[in-house]
Structures are given as structure tokens and as C-alpha cells.
Design an enzyme around this catalytic site. Sequence first.
Site, PDB file in Angstrom:
ATOM      1  N   HIS A   1       0.727  -1.261  -0.307  1.00  0.00           N
ATOM      2  CA  HIS A   1       0.100  -0.006   0.050  1.00  0.00           C
ATOM      3  C   HIS A   1       0.846   1.238   0.016  1.00  0.00           C
ATOM      4  CE1 HIS A   1      -1.984  -3.175   2.145  1.00  0.00           C
ATOM      5  NE2 HIS A   1      -2.877  -2.999   1.396  1.00  0.00           N
TER       6      HIS A   1
HETATM    7  S1  FES Z   1       1.736  -0.397   3.518  1.00  0.00           S
HETATM    8 FE1  FES Z   1       0.062  -1.886   3.760  1.00  0.00          FE
HETATM    9  S2  FES Z   1       1.096  -3.771   4.420  1.00  0.00           S
HETATM   10 FE2  FES Z   1       2.822  -2.061   4.021  1.00  0.00          FE
END
Ligand code: FES
Length: 198
Positions: free
Chosen positions: A157
Site C-alpha cells: 500500500h
Molecule cells: S503499506 Fe500496507 S502492508 Fe505495508
Amino acid sequence: MSDNAVDQGKRTWMIATGCAGAVGGVATAVPFVSTFSPSERAKAAGAAVEADISALKPGEKMTVEWRGKPVWVVRRTPEQLAALPKNDPLLADPKSERKAYPIPDYAKNASRSIKEEYLVVVGICTHLGCSPSDKFVAGPQASLPDDWNGGFLCPCHGSTFDMAGRVFKNKPAPDNLEVPPHMYLTDSKLLIGEDKKA
Ligand code: FES
């Protein structure tokens, strides 16, 4: 966390560990546990592990498995260390004051380490558990800001961490990468999982 997130994290962990192994070697002191009794197995699963860091060159990372988790040892270059303070205004918790992963006293400093050259952190993103990728090269590149000073990018993410494992602001990961208990047995030998002599 959904099953999907767990699976994804596991898969990424394996990929990232494989890559690290190709570059810096994988060290593990976990014994071959299948021949142990259940109580011995439990002990081995939680046991501290030794890592020989003598072959690690400046700018390289090695991965050590401890309690089923990847622990990274990164030998930082003088340039990488010099760039750390520049990141401070951009970080969510530059002094590691948040309590989710309390930092050991000996790493409560600007480099988050016992010896500033060596970063020792658990290589698991504090968001949903993926394993971030190495982005040690500074400068503009895909998915990173133009003033990037080197660090790690979580592919799941987009959380980013600097070369001290500190998370940047406004990212999904809530905390810096965990610093596990550790100590130096000699200049070239680290013990991960324990920080005081028995
Ligand atoms: S940014 Fe979501 S698991 Fe690393």
C-alpha cells in the site's frame, strides 16, 4: 486482517527474503527442529539466533530468521547515515516515541541502532505485514519522491521507511519498523532475540 492480506504478506515476505539472500546471504541459527521433542521445538522457535555480519559490505543487507520473522541487518554507508536527519521533518515519528513497538533503550538515538553503521530491524511493514522492498539508491525513481534519500518501500500500500526504518508521514503504516532485542557478541557476531547476557 483478511486472509488475503495475510497471504499477500507471506508471499511478499518470501520474495523479498529470496532477493536479500541473493545479495547478502541468509544467516540463520535455527536448528533443524523436526527431530526435537515438542518442548525443545517450542524453545528453538523462540530462541535467539546468531548472525555473522563479517561479510556484509557497506550498502548491503542480510536477512536473519528469528521467531519466523525476517530480521534485516543493513550496513549503512556514511552517505546514508548523513542523510538521516534530512528526513526528520517528513517522518511520522522521527524519534520513535510511539508505543506500539517500544524501541530498546540502546536504539533510542538518531540512527536507531547500537552501532550506527548497522541497522537491525524486523522486516515486516507495520501496516498489514508485507515485507518492504529495498530502495537504497537515493534520487527520483518510480513510486518515490524526487528527494528520496534511500530506504524501503512497501509494495502493498505504498508505505515508505527511511534507512533507519522510520515511517514517512501520511502513509498507511502507523509505526516505524520494529527494532528487535539484540546485542553484539563480538564485532562481527550479532545475537538477535536477546539483549543481555544470561
Ligand atoms: S503499506 Fe500496507 S502492508 Fe505495508
